[in-house]
Scaffold this motif. Structure first.
Motif, PDB file in Angstrom:
ATOM      1  N   GLU A  82       0.866  -1.186   0.000  1.00 33.16           N
ATOM      2  CA  GLU A  82       0.000   0.000   0.000  1.00 33.16           C
ATOM      3  C   GLU A  82       0.897   1.228   0.000  1.00 33.16           C
ATOM      4  O   GLU A  82       1.663   1.452   0.954  1.00 33.16           O
ATOM      5  CB  GLU A  82      -0.937   0.036   1.203  1.00 33.16           C
ATOM      6  N   GLY A  83       0.811   2.015  -1.072  1.00 32.23           N
ATOM      7  CA  GLY A  83       1.673   3.174  -1.206  1.00 32.23           C
ATOM      8  C   GLY A  83       1.444   4.224  -0.136  1.00 32.23           C
ATOM      9  O   GLY A  83       2.374   4.889   0.308  1.00 32.23           O
ATOM     10  N   ALA A  84       0.198   4.381   0.299  1.00 37.81           N
ATOM     11  CA  ALA A  84      -0.124   5.425   1.275  1.00 37.81           C
ATOM     12  C   ALA A  84       0.592   5.214   2.605  1.00 37.81           C
ATOM     13  O   ALA A  84       0.902   6.179   3.314  1.00 37.81           O
ATOM     14  CB  ALA A  84      -1.629   5.472   1.495  1.00 37.81           C
ATOM     15  N   THR A  85       0.852   3.974   2.966  1.00 41.09           N
ATOM     16  CA  THR A  85       1.519   3.679   4.242  1.00 41.09           C
ATOM     17  C   THR A  85       2.899   3.077   4.040  1.00 41.09           C
ATOM     18  O   THR A  85       3.566   2.728   5.008  1.00 41.09           O
ATOM     19  CB  THR A  85       0.670   2.692   5.065  1.00 41.09           C
ATOM     20  N   ASN A  86       3.331   2.965   2.793  1.00 42.31           N
ATOM     21  CA  ASN A  86       4.645   2.390   2.458  1.00 42.31           C
ATOM     22  C   ASN A  86       4.787   0.986   3.041  1.00 42.31           C
ATOM     23  O   ASN A  86       5.863   0.591   3.504  1.00 42.31           O
ATOM     24  CB  ASN A  86       5.770   3.287   2.975  1.00 42.31           C
ATOM     25  N   HIS A 113      -2.239  -0.401   7.474  1.00 43.91           N
ATOM     26  CA  HIS A 113      -2.867  -0.007   6.211  1.00 43.91           C
ATOM     27  C   HIS A 113      -3.866   1.129   6.464  1.00 43.91           C
ATOM     28  O   HIS A 113      -4.404   1.259   7.576  1.00 43.91           O
ATOM     29  CB  HIS A 113      -3.582  -1.192   5.566  1.00 43.91           C
ATOM     30  N   ALA A 114      -4.079   1.926   5.420  1.00 38.42           N
ATOM     31  CA  ALA A 114      -4.988   3.062   5.553  1.00 38.42           C
ATOM     32  C   ALA A 114      -6.294   2.836   4.806  1.00 38.42           C
ATOM     33  O   ALA A 114      -7.387   2.884   5.382  1.00 38.42           O
ATOM     34  CB  ALA A 114      -4.310   4.329   5.041  1.00 38.42           C
ATOM     35  N   THR A 115      -6.221   2.580   3.511  1.00 36.65           N
ATOM     36  CA  THR A 115      -7.448   2.482   2.727  1.00 36.65           C
ATOM     37  C   THR A 115      -7.477   1.250   1.827  1.00 36.65           C
ATOM     38  O   THR A 115      -8.326   0.398   1.961  1.00 36.65           O
ATOM     39  CB  THR A 115      -7.636   3.729   1.846  1.00 36.65           C
ATOM     40  N   ARG A 116      -6.537   1.191   0.900  1.00 34.54           N
ATOM     41  CA  ARG A 116      -6.550   0.115  -0.104  1.00 34.54           C
ATOM     42  C   ARG A 116      -5.158  -0.468  -0.273  1.00 34.54           C
ATOM     43  O   ARG A 116      -4.186   0.263  -0.443  1.00 34.54           O
ATOM     44  CB  ARG A 116      -7.015   0.637  -1.452  1.00 34.54           C
ATOM     45  N   ALA A 117      -5.076  -1.774  -0.223  1.00 30.65           N
ATOM     46  CA  ALA A 117      -3.815  -2.461  -0.479  1.00 30.65           C
ATOM     47  C   ALA A 117      -3.947  -3.297  -1.744  1.00 30.65           C
ATOM     48  O   ALA A 117      -5.048  -3.705  -2.119  1.00 30.65           O
ATOM     49  CB  ALA A 117      -3.459  -3.348   0.708  1.00 30.65           C
ATOM     50  N   LEU A 118      -2.832  -3.524  -2.402  1.00 29.31           N
ATOM     51  CA  LEU A 118      -2.809  -4.326  -3.626  1.00 29.31           C
ATOM     52  C   LEU A 118      -2.089  -5.642  -3.361  1.00 29.31           C
ATOM     53  O   LEU A 118      -1.018  -5.663  -2.741  1.00 29.31           O
ATOM     54  CB  LEU A 118      -2.094  -3.566  -4.750  1.00 29.31           C
ATOM     55  N   LEU A 119      -2.673  -6.718  -3.843  1.00 29.44           N
ATOM     56  CA  LEU A 119      -2.114  -8.056  -3.617  1.00 29.44           C
ATOM     57  C   LEU A 119      -1.687  -8.654  -4.957  1.00 29.44           C
ATOM     58  O   LEU A 119      -2.515  -8.996  -5.794  1.00 29.44           O
ATOM     59  CB  LEU A 119      -3.153  -8.949  -2.938  1.00 29.44           C
ATOM     60  N   ASP A 120      -0.369  -8.747  -5.147  1.00 27.96           N
ATOM     61  CA  ASP A 120       0.205  -9.348  -6.347  1.00 27.96           C
ATOM     62  C   ASP A 120       0.807 -10.702  -5.998  1.00 27.96           C
ATOM     63  O   ASP A 120       1.131 -10.967  -4.832  1.00 27.96           O
ATOM     64  CB  ASP A 120       1.318  -8.459  -6.922  1.00 27.96           C
ATOM     65  N   VAL A 121       0.983 -11.526  -7.021  1.00 27.77           N
ATOM     66  CA  VAL A 121       1.672 -12.801  -6.847  1.00 27.77           C
ATOM     67  C   VAL A 121       2.846 -12.846  -7.825  1.00 27.77           C
ATOM     68  O   VAL A 121       2.679 -12.533  -9.010  1.00 27.77           O
ATOM     69  CB  VAL A 121       0.739 -13.997  -7.092  1.00 27.77           C
ATOM     70  N   SER A 122       4.033 -13.210  -7.333  1.00 26.68           N
ATOM     71  CA  SER A 122       5.218 -13.323  -8.178  1.00 26.68           C
ATOM     72  C   SER A 122       5.772 -14.734  -8.090  1.00 26.68           C
ATOM     73  O   SER A 122       5.743 -15.362  -7.032  1.00 26.68           O
ATOM     74  CB  SER A 122       6.302 -12.325  -7.729  1.00 26.68           C
TER      75      SER A 122
END
Length: 324
Positions: A82-86, A113-122
């Motif tokens: 989440e970019g907002a909270t690094n 976390h603040a609002t929205r987090a992104l979940l990627d898979v590598s």
């Protein structure tokens, strides 16, 4: 834009699915997990003081390609950011013997976390004697929305109330008769609701009766549908190209919009072919009118316009029957 690596990477699709979720040990309703939009709404109704959410993640990889490929030491990880909270949390997924799928639990701590987090898979492995190479990633991240009560991807939109007639934004004054505008010029698309349009704000925020609620839902669906169509058109105007003219998805929200809507506009084509078809038809005008109809249909479907229209018609009918 597609990343280019100086070593072989996976061509096959990597698919991540959130099979279930819980908050502080209590299972989340499956209706709060949208497989279509890849969104999880972690905001339990009437409760925002939770501590930890857990997502049950399942990932499928191109098994045959991995088995025949030049890589070794392959592992699969989920990355929550989440970019907002690094915040960046990496979770290693596991695969049981004779199982083709990788599984794991991704923990979402409310305090980080603040609002929205992104979940990627590598998918990570070794090639050419170098460890830690990224061999492939999911095409689109899952969105973990900590504030939403419904799992809707369109919350990528900003919604702002502006006074088109007497507000500080001079450029809005020629549009004083418009109930809303969709602005796609910024980092995030924004729906501007005109507070000087009589009754609009009161309807959307203060509906009480069944008829008022149905009407408010219909207006909201119309706004959302127009926003999806406008965003699609804007994104299609911002493609990136190879030297040979092959179009690529743009970065940011524009890429996400095309990635999610193109399969609905061109349901029989793979994503790269659908992108090329949309670009070509728009450029030379061949069949573009038909494509626009498909875009409007897809936008209306995503905004649930048919369902809201039907609800409004029924509410009006019941109101008329009660008045007789």
């Amino acid at each position: 834009m597609s990343a280019v690596y100086a070593y072989p990477t996976l061509v096959g699709k990597i698919e991540a699915t959130v099979r279930g979720a819980s908050i502080d040990g209590k299972p989340l309703q499956l209706s709060l997990i949208s497989q279509r939009d890849q969104v999880v709404a972690l905001h339990q109704v009437e409760r925002d003081d939770w501590t930890e959410g857990v997502l049950e993640l399942e990932v499928s990889l191109p098994v045959d390609e991995l088995a025949d490929g030049p890589w070794s030491g392959v592992s699969c990880v989920a990355v929550l950011t989440e970019g907002a909270t690094n915040t960046r949390v990496v979770t290693r997924l596991e695969r049981r013997r004779d199982d083709t799928r990788w599984r794991g639990e991704v923990r979402v701590r409310r305090s980080t976390h603040a609002t929205r987090a992104l979940l990627d898979v590598s998918v990570v492995g070794s090639h050419g004697g170098v460890d830690g190479r990224i061999l492939g990633k999911t095409d689109a991240p899952w969105v973990v929305d900590l504030l939403a009560r419904t799992p809707a991807r369109q919350r990528d939109l900003e919604i702002a109330e502006e006074d088109f007639r007497d507000g500080p934004q001079q450029w809005l004054r020629p549009f004083v008769d418009a109930p809303w505008l969709v602005d796609t010029s910024g980092d995030l698309p924004t729906i501007l609701l005109n507070t000087s349009f009589e009754g609009l704000s009161a309807l959307l925020s203060g509906a009480r009766s069944p008829l008022e609620k149905a009407t408010a839902g219909l207006v909201a669906a119309q706004v959302a549908g127009e926003a999806w169509a406008t965003m699609f058109q804007s994104a299609l105007s911002n493609l990136e190209f190879d030297e040979d003219g092959t179009p690529h998805l743009p970065s940011g929200w524009r890429g996400a919009v095309l990635r999610s809507m193109l399969p609905e506009v061109f349901p029989r084509l793979p994503l790269p072919d659908a992108l090329r078809e949309a670009h070509d038809r728009r450029a030379d005008g061949r069949g573009w009118a038909e494509v626009q109809s498909r875009i409007e249909f897809a936008a209306g479907k995503r905004s649930q316009l048919p369902r809201n229209l039907l609800a409004t018609i029924r509410a009006v009918s019941r109101s008329q029957e009660g008045a007789r």
